[in-house]
Design a protein around this motif. Sequence first.
Motif, PDB file in Angstrom:
ATOM      1  N   GLU A  34       6.038   8.920 -14.730  1.00  0.00           N
ATOM      2  CA  GLU A  34       4.928   9.465 -15.508  1.00  0.00           C
ATOM      3  C   GLU A  34       3.647   8.658 -15.318  1.00  0.00           C
ATOM      4  N   ASN A  35       3.786   7.337 -15.238  1.00  0.00           N
ATOM      5  CA  ASN A  35       2.609   6.473 -15.233  1.00  0.00           C
ATOM      6  C   ASN A  35       2.234   5.901 -13.878  1.00  0.00           C
ATOM      7  N   ASP A  36       3.178   5.789 -12.949  1.00  0.00           N
ATOM      8  CA  ASP A  36       2.844   5.168 -11.671  1.00  0.00           C
ATOM      9  C   ASP A  36       3.701   5.724 -10.543  1.00  0.00           C
ATOM     10  N   ILE A  37       3.284   5.369  -9.330  1.00  0.00           N
ATOM     11  CA  ILE A  37       4.009   5.747  -8.124  1.00  0.00           C
ATOM     12  C   ILE A  37       4.295   4.467  -7.350  1.00  0.00           C
ATOM     13  N   LYS A  38       5.540   4.334  -6.869  1.00  0.00           N
ATOM     14  CA  LYS A  38       5.952   3.148  -6.125  1.00  0.00           C
ATOM     15  C   LYS A  38       6.413   3.581  -4.738  1.00  0.00           C
ATOM     16  N   VAL A  39       5.983   2.825  -3.737  1.00  0.00           N
ATOM     17  CA  VAL A  39       6.317   3.117  -2.343  1.00  0.00           C
ATOM     18  C   VAL A  39       6.920   1.860  -1.739  1.00  0.00           C
ATOM     19  N   LYS A  40       8.118   1.975  -1.140  1.00  0.00           N
ATOM     20  CA  LYS A  40       8.782   0.852  -0.479  1.00  0.00           C
ATOM     21  C   LYS A  40       9.032   1.208   0.972  1.00  0.00           C
ATOM     22  N   GLY A  41       8.858   0.206   1.834  1.00  0.00           N
ATOM     23  CA  GLY A  41       9.083   0.412   3.247  1.00  0.00           C
ATOM     24  C   GLY A  41       9.393  -0.881   3.947  1.00  0.00           C
ATOM     25  N   VAL A  42       9.304  -0.854   5.262  1.00  0.00           N
ATOM     26  CA  VAL A  42       9.634  -2.004   6.093  1.00  0.00           C
ATOM     27  C   VAL A  42       8.658  -3.155   5.852  1.00  0.00           C
ATOM     28  N   LYS A  43       7.381  -2.862   5.682  1.00  0.00           N
ATOM     29  CA  LYS A  43       6.347  -3.892   5.560  1.00  0.00           C
ATOM     30  C   LYS A  43       6.153  -4.410   4.134  1.00  0.00           C
ATOM     31  N   GLY A  44       6.823  -3.800   3.139  1.00  0.00           N
ATOM     32  CA  GLY A  44       6.676  -4.274   1.767  1.00  0.00           C
ATOM     33  C   GLY A  44       6.740  -3.121   0.787  1.00  0.00           C
ATOM     34  N   SER A  45       6.291  -3.391  -0.426  1.00  0.00           N
ATOM     35  CA  SER A  45       6.262  -2.351  -1.450  1.00  0.00           C
ATOM     36  C   SER A  45       4.924  -2.397  -2.177  1.00  0.00           C
ATOM     37  N   LEU A  46       4.428  -1.212  -2.553  1.00  0.00           N
ATOM     38  CA  LEU A  46       3.150  -1.071  -3.239  1.00  0.00           C
ATOM     39  C   LEU A  46       3.326  -0.131  -4.421  1.00  0.00           C
TER      40      LEU A  46
END
Length: 177
Positions: free
Chosen positions: A21-33
Amino acid sequence: MSRVANNPVLIPEGVEVSVSENDIKVKGVKGSLSLPIHKLVQITQKERTLNFLPKKLGKHAEALSGTFRSLVNNMVRGVNQGFEERLQLVGVGYRAQIQGKKLLLNLGYSHPIEFIVPIGLTVETPSPTDVIVKGADKRQVGQAAANIRNFRVPEPYKGKGIRYTSEIIVRKEAKKK
């Protein structure tokens, strides 16, 4: 009306996206944002795509949905491939070197300048006159490169200073007697 928000963001293999509801998280090879979601933007996830819609009608909500689409697209691209900025030092005696988490710059001042590398970024110096700033967050990489460049902005008469490798410095003609 924003047309940028109409294009969905494609999620490549190896990248995980979680929308709450409040945020979006993205994880991958280079890190997470992560990024907080504005109250006027609605993000929907269908399989390997993200769609962005305004919650209300109006220019502001439509503009924000396009902005968030671009920000999330940069996040997905950053954790998958990463971003980099290349800087070049031009001038006699100008050089850079890495010492631990610090970038030491000799730029013609009476003292060397120490730039502390922010967390989440890496700085490389393949040669004494080249600096490469790398990271997953596009904004953070660009801001760090701009901060390094501001230590000695290129001057227009001799072209001395720190410049981006793609930057073209328009040279001025010196005064004539």
